[in-house]
Motif scaffolding. Sequence first.
Motif, PDB file in Angstrom:
ATOM      1  N   THR A  59       0.811  -1.221   0.000  1.00  0.00           N
ATOM      2  CA  THR A  59       0.000   0.000   0.000  1.00  0.00           C
ATOM      3  C   THR A  59       0.845   1.271   0.000  1.00  0.00           C
ATOM      4  OG1 THR A  59      -0.147   0.184   2.421  1.00  0.00           O
ATOM      5  CG2 THR A  59      -1.827  -1.167   1.309  1.00  0.00           C
ATOM      6  N   TRP A  60       2.151   1.131   0.185  1.00  0.00           N
ATOM      7  CA  TRP A  60       3.031   2.284   0.252  1.00  0.00           C
ATOM      8  C   TRP A  60       3.231   2.909  -1.126  1.00  0.00           C
ATOM      9  CZ3 TRP A  60       7.179  -0.468   3.739  1.00  0.00           C
ATOM     10  CH2 TRP A  60       6.666  -0.587   5.035  1.00  0.00           C
ATOM     11  N   PRO A  61       3.730   4.143  -1.166  1.00  0.00           N
ATOM     12  CA  PRO A  61       3.977   4.807  -2.460  1.00  0.00           C
ATOM     13  C   PRO A  61       4.973   4.010  -3.316  1.00  0.00           C
ATOM     14  CG  PRO A  61       4.180   6.371  -0.643  1.00  0.00           C
ATOM     15  CD  PRO A  61       4.059   5.014  -0.030  1.00  0.00           C
ATOM     16  N   VAL A  62       4.813   4.099  -4.626  1.00  0.00           N
ATOM     17  CA  VAL A  62       5.673   3.377  -5.566  1.00  0.00           C
ATOM     18  C   VAL A  62       7.144   3.690  -5.311  1.00  0.00           C
ATOM     19  CG1 VAL A  62       6.289   3.119  -8.006  1.00  0.00           C
ATOM     20  CG2 VAL A  62       3.903   3.151  -7.326  1.00  0.00           C
ATOM     21  N   GLU A  63       7.462   4.943  -4.992  1.00  0.00           N
ATOM     22  CA  GLU A  63       8.860   5.333  -4.762  1.00  0.00           C
ATOM     23  C   GLU A  63       9.460   4.567  -3.584  1.00  0.00           C
ATOM     24  OE1 GLU A  63       6.265   7.591  -4.779  1.00  0.00           O
ATOM     25  OE2 GLU A  63       6.518   8.111  -6.887  1.00  0.00           O
ATOM     26  N   THR A  64       8.662   4.352  -2.556  1.00  0.00           N
ATOM     27  CA  THR A  64       9.125   3.608  -1.386  1.00  0.00           C
ATOM     28  C   THR A  64       9.314   2.140  -1.741  1.00  0.00           C
ATOM     29  OG1 THR A  64       7.961   5.141   0.070  1.00  0.00           O
ATOM     30  CG2 THR A  64       8.567   3.009   1.006  1.00  0.00           C
ATOM     31  N   GLY A  90      -6.312  -6.672  -5.682  1.00  0.00           N
ATOM     32  CA  GLY A  90      -5.147  -7.399  -6.158  1.00  0.00           C
ATOM     33  C   GLY A  90      -4.562  -6.925  -7.480  1.00  0.00           C
ATOM     34  N   PRO A  91      -5.377  -6.798  -8.536  1.00  0.00           N
ATOM     35  CA  PRO A  91      -4.809  -6.370  -9.824  1.00  0.00           C
ATOM     36  C   PRO A  91      -4.108  -5.013  -9.748  1.00  0.00           C
ATOM     37  CG  PRO A  91      -6.980  -7.310 -10.160  1.00  0.00           C
ATOM     38  CD  PRO A  91      -6.773  -7.204  -8.671  1.00  0.00           C
ATOM     39  N   HIS A  92      -4.682  -4.090  -8.984  1.00  0.00           N
ATOM     40  CA  HIS A  92      -4.061  -2.769  -8.819  1.00  0.00           C
ATOM     41  C   HIS A  92      -2.714  -2.903  -8.095  1.00  0.00           C
ATOM     42  CE1 HIS A  92      -3.364   1.407  -7.765  1.00  0.00           C
ATOM     43  NE2 HIS A  92      -3.324   1.052  -6.495  1.00  0.00           N
ATOM     44  N   LEU A  93      -2.687  -3.724  -7.043  1.00  0.00           N
ATOM     45  CA  LEU A  93      -1.448  -3.909  -6.276  1.00  0.00           C
ATOM     46  C   LEU A  93      -0.384  -4.632  -7.100  1.00  0.00           C
ATOM     47  CD1 LEU A  93      -2.959  -4.842  -2.798  1.00  0.00           C
ATOM     48  CD2 LEU A  93      -1.998  -2.638  -3.510  1.00  0.00           C
ATOM     49  N   GLN A  94      -0.810  -5.583  -7.924  1.00  0.00           N
ATOM     50  CA  GLN A  94       0.147  -6.275  -8.798  1.00  0.00           C
ATOM     51  C   GLN A  94       0.766  -5.297  -9.792  1.00  0.00           C
ATOM     52  OE1 GLN A  94      -2.708  -9.322 -10.054  1.00  0.00           O
ATOM     53  NE2 GLN A  94      -1.183 -10.853  -9.448  1.00  0.00           N
ATOM     54  N   GLU A  95      -0.068  -4.451 -10.364  1.00  0.00           N
ATOM     55  CA  GLU A  95       0.421  -3.451 -11.320  1.00  0.00           C
ATOM     56  C   GLU A  95       1.379  -2.481 -10.624  1.00  0.00           C
ATOM     57  OE1 GLU A  95      -1.434   0.242 -13.865  1.00  0.00           O
ATOM     58  OE2 GLU A  95      -2.701  -1.505 -13.525  1.00  0.00           O
ATOM     59  N   LYS A  96       1.012  -2.055  -9.441  1.00  0.00           N
ATOM     60  CA  LYS A  96       1.849  -1.137  -8.668  1.00  0.00           C
ATOM     61  C   LYS A  96       3.204  -1.780  -8.370  1.00  0.00           C
ATOM     62  CE  LYS A  96       1.501   1.519  -4.372  1.00  0.00           C
ATOM     63  NZ  LYS A  96       0.636   1.749  -3.212  1.00  0.00           N
ATOM     64  N   TRP A  97       3.204  -3.066  -8.000  1.00  0.00           N
ATOM     65  CA  TRP A  97       4.442  -3.784  -7.688  1.00  0.00           C
ATOM     66  C   TRP A  97       5.347  -3.809  -8.918  1.00  0.00           C
ATOM     67  CZ3 TRP A  97       6.782  -5.031  -3.375  1.00  0.00           C
ATOM     68  CH2 TRP A  97       7.775  -5.996  -3.361  1.00  0.00           C
ATOM     69  N   LEU A  98       4.789  -4.146 -10.066  1.00  0.00           N
ATOM     70  CA  LEU A  98       5.597  -4.199 -11.287  1.00  0.00           C
ATOM     71  C   LEU A  98       6.088  -2.811 -11.691  1.00  0.00           C
ATOM     72  CD1 LEU A  98       3.806  -6.898 -13.488  1.00  0.00           C
ATOM     73  CD2 LEU A  98       5.982  -7.090 -12.259  1.00  0.00           C
TER      74      LEU A  98
END
Length: 160
Positions: A59-64, A90-98
């Motif tokens: 849930t943290w910012p992408v930069e972190t 889930g799909p949003h978090l997966q995209e954010k992780w990548l």
Amino acid sequence: MAALLQRFRKPGGFSQLLNLIETCDPLKQKNLLHLVGNEDPGWAYLVKLKMITTERVLTWPVETIMEITTHLPDRVLAAAWNIAATLPDGPHLQEKWLKSLPTMKAREIKSIIDSTSFSAPELQAASIRIVQTVRELEEKDQLRFSQFDPALEIDKRVAA
């Protein structure tokens, strides 16, 4: 049973207890939290409040997240993508992780994801590795919780 918390009522003991609970399997986590709660409900509440989980990291910012992912092996990065799939949104978090990965690294991780089926113990080990990495980065002042998740900051009076 009062001996459990007695071991941790020393300088740095709260952080040690938190680390112990964060890095065990979910069933053991639940049992330890129950034991802590029986001895000191305040400490149990504080541990729950200060615990890092992979779900929280996502849930943290992408930069972190970018700062964290540079310190993780490829299989852990791929496993985290699978962990994200099990979460609400889930799909949003997966995209954010990548998105937190450099383009070439994201391709490599996507290839691992496509060719690997992770077992539950592998996902659990990856989750623990992520939490350990976050704690190590925080100890080295490479991550500052005050900048993205202030609730994780531990009052030095409590940690002492």
